[in-house]
Enzyme design. Structure first.
Site, short mmCIF file in Angstrom:
data_model
loop_
_atom_site.label_atom_id
_atom_site.label_comp_id
_atom_site.label_asym_id
_atom_site.label_seq_id
_atom_site.Cartn_x
_atom_site.Cartn_y
_atom_site.Cartn_z
CE1 TYR A 109 -3.65 -1.63 5.73
CE2 TYR A 109 -3.56 0.59 4.83
CZ TYR A 109 -3.66 -0.77 4.63
OH TYR A 109 -3.76 -1.29 3.36
CB SER A 160 -0.90 0.01 1.24
OG SER A 160 -1.56 1.24 1.40
#
Length: 256
Positions: free
Chosen positions: A152, A139
């Site tokens: 995250y 990501s």
């Protein structure tokens, strides 16, 4: 003979789209995820379209489940040449001072240790093929932090460190390591999971963004990277929608 591609987290979103696309590219896809009903539907769709796929349930946070995945792969008749480490996810958007330790632990377990477990289990088969590829779906959160995203982004930074280290350690062996880092991708479940099923809050993530990426866009990137000649290693592919210039810079139009 068909080369075998293993895709984790294949029951929905980017994983399911990648499984379908890789089957269209000529791979036999071994689709792995926790939800057997979703996998059965995916495999039925692939085979009805003329592709080749089988499914096995797998929880990447469980050692025994991952070992069982490796055994299933070993029983397939052709060589395992591609592993797509797609299983992952986010939970919560709380600041560090009030963030849930359980949420942080889950994100690290799924994104980092899940990638570690599956890669360790499949690496012997990938190397034995002579043309192995480990592909990690990371990501842009693995490159840039943002408020509320500490858990995250920490997990995705860890996943990036794993991929980069693995590439160094495998230098000289016939396994390439590829990382694809998507930005804003609208899928059915990612934001719903992050916000505990709160659909209204999940929709706000994409409010006013005319064309966020979709799962098929990332599957297209997966297929392109995986089908380059094996001496070509795409170390990192960063892909965002046009509306997202950076993690914190998103163009939104009025929805009123």
């Amino acid at each position: 003979m068909k080369p075998i591609a293993i895709v984790t987290g294949a029951s929905s979103g980017i994983g399911a789209a990648s499984a379908r696309r890789l089957a269209a590219e000529g791979f036999h896809v071994l689709a792995a995820a926790r939800r057997a009903d979703r996998l059965a539907e995916l495999v039925a769709g692939i085979t009805s379209a003329g592709g080749s796929a089988t499914a096995t349930t797998c929880d990447v946070t469980d050692d025994d489940s991952v070992a069982a995945l490796a055994r299933v792969a070993d029983e397939l008749p052709d060589a395992v040449t591609l592993l797509v480490n797609n299983a992952g996810g986010a939970r919560g958007l709380d600041p560090i001072e009030s963030g849930s330790v359980d949420d942080w632990r889950w994100m690290y377990e799924v994104n980092v240790l899940g990638t570690l477990r599956v890669t360790q289990a499949l690496l012997p088969a990938l190397e034995a093929s002579g043309t192995g590829t480990v592909l990690v779906i990371g990501s842009t959160a693995g490159q840039t932090v943002y408020e509320g995203g500490g858990g995250y982004t920490a997990a995705k930074h860890g996943q990036t460190a794993l991929a980069e280290t693995l590439r160094l350690e495998l230098c000289g062996r016939p396994v390439r390591v590829i990382e694809i880092d998507p930005g804003m991708v609208r899928t059915d479940e990612f934001s719903l999971l992050r916000f505990g099923g709160d659909a209204a809050r999940a929709d706000q993530v994409y409010a006013g963004v005319a064309q966020p990426l979709v799962a098929e866009d990332i599957a297209d990137c997966v297929a392109w990277c995986a089908t380059r000649p094996h001496h070509v290693n795409i170390d990192r592919l960063v892909v965002r929608p046009l509306a997202q210039a950076a993690q914190h810079k998103v163009h939104r139009v009025s929805t009123g």
